[in-house]
Design a protein around this motif. Structure first.
Motif, PDB file in Angstrom:
ATOM      1  N   ASN A   1       0.816  -1.219   0.000  1.00  0.00           N
ATOM      2  CA  ASN A   1       0.000   0.000   0.000  1.00  0.00           C
ATOM      3  C   ASN A   1       0.849   1.268   0.000  1.00  0.00           C
ATOM      4  O   ASN A   1       0.320   2.361  -0.186  1.00  0.00           O
ATOM      5  CB  ASN A   1      -0.970   0.005   1.188  1.00  0.00           C
ATOM      6  CG  ASN A   1      -0.265   0.024   2.523  1.00  0.00           C
ATOM      7  OD1 ASN A   1       0.905  -0.348   2.618  1.00  0.00           O
ATOM      8  ND2 ASN A   1      -0.965   0.429   3.563  1.00  0.00           N
ATOM      9  N   GLU A   2       2.150   1.145   0.201  1.00  0.00           N
ATOM     10  CA  GLU A   2       3.049   2.303   0.179  1.00  0.00           C
ATOM     11  C   GLU A   2       3.538   2.631  -1.229  1.00  0.00           C
ATOM     12  O   GLU A   2       4.188   3.644  -1.441  1.00  0.00           O
ATOM     13  CB  GLU A   2       4.243   2.058   1.095  1.00  0.00           C
ATOM     14  CG  GLU A   2       3.863   1.908   2.560  1.00  0.00           C
ATOM     15  CD  GLU A   2       5.052   1.582   3.441  1.00  0.00           C
ATOM     16  OE1 GLU A   2       6.159   2.115   3.188  1.00  0.00           O
ATOM     17  OE2 GLU A   2       4.879   0.782   4.379  1.00  0.00           O
ATOM     18  N   CYS A   3       3.215   1.768  -2.204  1.00  0.00           N
ATOM     19  CA  CYS A   3       3.637   1.990  -3.590  1.00  0.00           C
ATOM     20  C   CYS A   3       2.997   3.262  -4.121  1.00  0.00           C
ATOM     21  O   CYS A   3       1.786   3.465  -4.003  1.00  0.00           O
ATOM     22  CB  CYS A   3       3.229   0.797  -4.461  1.00  0.00           C
ATOM     23  SG  CYS A   3       3.634   1.009  -6.209  1.00  0.00           S
ATOM     24  N   LYS A   4       3.816   4.157  -4.682  1.00  0.00           N
ATOM     25  CA  LYS A   4       3.337   5.431  -5.203  1.00  0.00           C
ATOM     26  C   LYS A   4       2.916   5.323  -6.671  1.00  0.00           C
ATOM     27  O   LYS A   4       2.479   6.298  -7.264  1.00  0.00           O
ATOM     28  CB  LYS A   4       4.408   6.500  -5.036  1.00  0.00           C
ATOM     29  CG  LYS A   4       4.789   6.723  -3.576  1.00  0.00           C
ATOM     30  CD  LYS A   4       5.818   7.815  -3.452  1.00  0.00           C
ATOM     31  CE  LYS A   4       6.310   8.006  -2.043  1.00  0.00           C
ATOM     32  NZ  LYS A   4       5.310   8.154  -1.035  1.00  0.00           N
ATOM     33  N   GLN A   5       3.084   4.165  -7.254  1.00  0.00           N
ATOM     34  CA  GLN A   5       2.742   3.887  -8.651  1.00  0.00           C
ATOM     35  C   GLN A   5       3.404   4.868  -9.618  1.00  0.00           C
ATOM     36  O   GLN A   5       2.840   5.261 -10.624  1.00  0.00           O
ATOM     37  CB  GLN A   5       1.226   3.850  -8.836  1.00  0.00           C
ATOM     38  CG  GLN A   5       0.603   2.725  -8.029  1.00  0.00           C
ATOM     39  CD  GLN A   5      -0.895   2.775  -8.006  1.00  0.00           C
ATOM     40  OE1 GLN A   5      -1.469   3.839  -7.808  1.00  0.00           O
ATOM     41  NE2 GLN A   5      -1.522   1.639  -8.204  1.00  0.00           N
ATOM     42  N   CYS A   6       4.617   5.257  -9.304  1.00  0.00           N
ATOM     43  CA  CYS A   6       5.364   6.208 -10.127  1.00  0.00           C
ATOM     44  C   CYS A   6       5.930   5.557 -11.390  1.00  0.00           C
ATOM     45  O   CYS A   6       6.246   6.242 -12.350  1.00  0.00           O
ATOM     46  CB  CYS A   6       6.498   6.820  -9.317  1.00  0.00           C
ATOM     47  SG  CYS A   6       7.745   5.609  -8.781  1.00  0.00           S
ATOM     48  N   GLU A   7       6.081   4.252 -11.368  1.00  0.00           N
ATOM     49  CA  GLU A   7       6.596   3.450 -12.479  1.00  0.00           C
ATOM     50  C   GLU A   7       8.093   3.634 -12.735  1.00  0.00           C
ATOM     51  O   GLU A   7       8.593   3.226 -13.777  1.00  0.00           O
ATOM     52  CB  GLU A   7       5.800   3.690 -13.760  1.00  0.00           C
ATOM     53  CG  GLU A   7       4.338   3.297 -13.634  1.00  0.00           C
ATOM     54  CD  GLU A   7       3.603   3.372 -14.943  1.00  0.00           C
ATOM     55  OE1 GLU A   7       3.821   2.482 -15.790  1.00  0.00           O
ATOM     56  OE2 GLU A   7       2.817   4.322 -15.120  1.00  0.00           O
ATOM     57  N   PHE A   8       8.825   4.238 -11.809  1.00  0.00           N
ATOM     58  CA  PHE A   8      10.273   4.357 -11.987  1.00  0.00           C
ATOM     59  C   PHE A   8      10.912   2.979 -12.095  1.00  0.00           C
ATOM     60  O   PHE A   8      11.836   2.766 -12.882  1.00  0.00           O
ATOM     61  CB  PHE A   8      10.922   5.136 -10.839  1.00  0.00           C
ATOM     62  CG  PHE A   8      10.547   6.597 -10.777  1.00  0.00           C
ATOM     63  CD1 PHE A   8       9.999   7.254 -11.860  1.00  0.00           C
ATOM     64  CD2 PHE A   8      10.750   7.309  -9.617  1.00  0.00           C
ATOM     65  CE1 PHE A   8       9.659   8.598 -11.794  1.00  0.00           C
ATOM     66  CE2 PHE A   8      10.423   8.655  -9.533  1.00  0.00           C
ATOM     67  CZ  PHE A   8       9.876   9.304 -10.620  1.00  0.00           C
ATOM     68  N   CYS A   9      10.402   2.038 -11.313  1.00  0.00           N
ATOM     69  CA  CYS A   9      10.950   0.676 -11.327  1.00  0.00           C
ATOM     70  C   CYS A   9      10.771   0.019 -12.692  1.00  0.00           C
ATOM     71  O   CYS A   9      11.664  -0.677 -13.178  1.00  0.00           O
ATOM     72  CB  CYS A   9      10.335  -0.182 -10.227  1.00  0.00           C
ATOM     73  SG  CYS A   9       8.530  -0.291 -10.264  1.00  0.00           S
ATOM     74  N   THR A  10       9.623   0.253 -13.323  1.00  0.00           N
ATOM     75  CA  THR A  10       9.390  -0.352 -14.641  1.00  0.00           C
ATOM     76  C   THR A  10      10.293   0.261 -15.697  1.00  0.00           C
ATOM     77  O   THR A  10      10.717  -0.425 -16.631  1.00  0.00           O
ATOM     78  CB  THR A  10       7.923  -0.206 -15.087  1.00  0.00           C
ATOM     79  OG1 THR A  10       7.594   1.162 -15.212  1.00  0.00           O
ATOM     80  CG2 THR A  10       6.976  -0.867 -14.118  1.00  0.00           C
ATOM     81  N   LEU A  11      10.580   1.544 -15.552  1.00  0.00           N
ATOM     82  CA  LEU A  11      11.426   2.217 -16.535  1.00  0.00           C
ATOM     83  C   LEU A  11      12.877   1.760 -16.474  1.00  0.00           C
ATOM     84  O   LEU A  11      13.554   1.683 -17.497  1.00  0.00           O
ATOM     85  CB  LEU A  11      11.358   3.735 -16.329  1.00  0.00           C
ATOM     86  CG  LEU A  11       9.998   4.377 -16.607  1.00  0.00           C
ATOM     87  CD1 LEU A  11      10.001   5.837 -16.174  1.00  0.00           C
ATOM     88  CD2 LEU A  11       9.646   4.253 -18.074  1.00  0.00           C
TER      89      LEU A  11
END
Length: 74
Positions: free
Chosen positions: A48-58
């Motif tokens: 639930n702390e995930c900010k969904q910024c997608e930096f990890c996917t990039l």
């Protein structure tokens, strides 16, 4: 639905994703995948702390991370 999912069979455990996560919730798993790699993960208590910024996917060179956007997010 989980905000972030790591495809453990695709992940090679490079942990680049841990360096860009602003919430610092990604860590190395204690379990290895079928290829012997200790992959990245977010433990259930921190999802639930995930900010969904997608930096990890990039940054992921293996496209092993999927971020589910919240409804209404662009």
């Amino acid at each position: 639905m989980k905000p972030v999912k790591f495809q453990s069979e695709t992940c090679k455990g490079c942990l680049l994703c841990t360096t860009v996560c602003p919430a610092k919730i990604i860590s190395q798993s204690e379990k290895s995948n079928s290829k012997g790699y200790f992959t990245a993960e977010v433990i259930e208590e921190k999802l639930n702390e995930c900010k969904q910024c997608e930096f990890c996917t990039l940054i992921c060179p293996d496209a092993a991370i999927i971020v589910q956007k919240k409804k209404g997010d662009a």
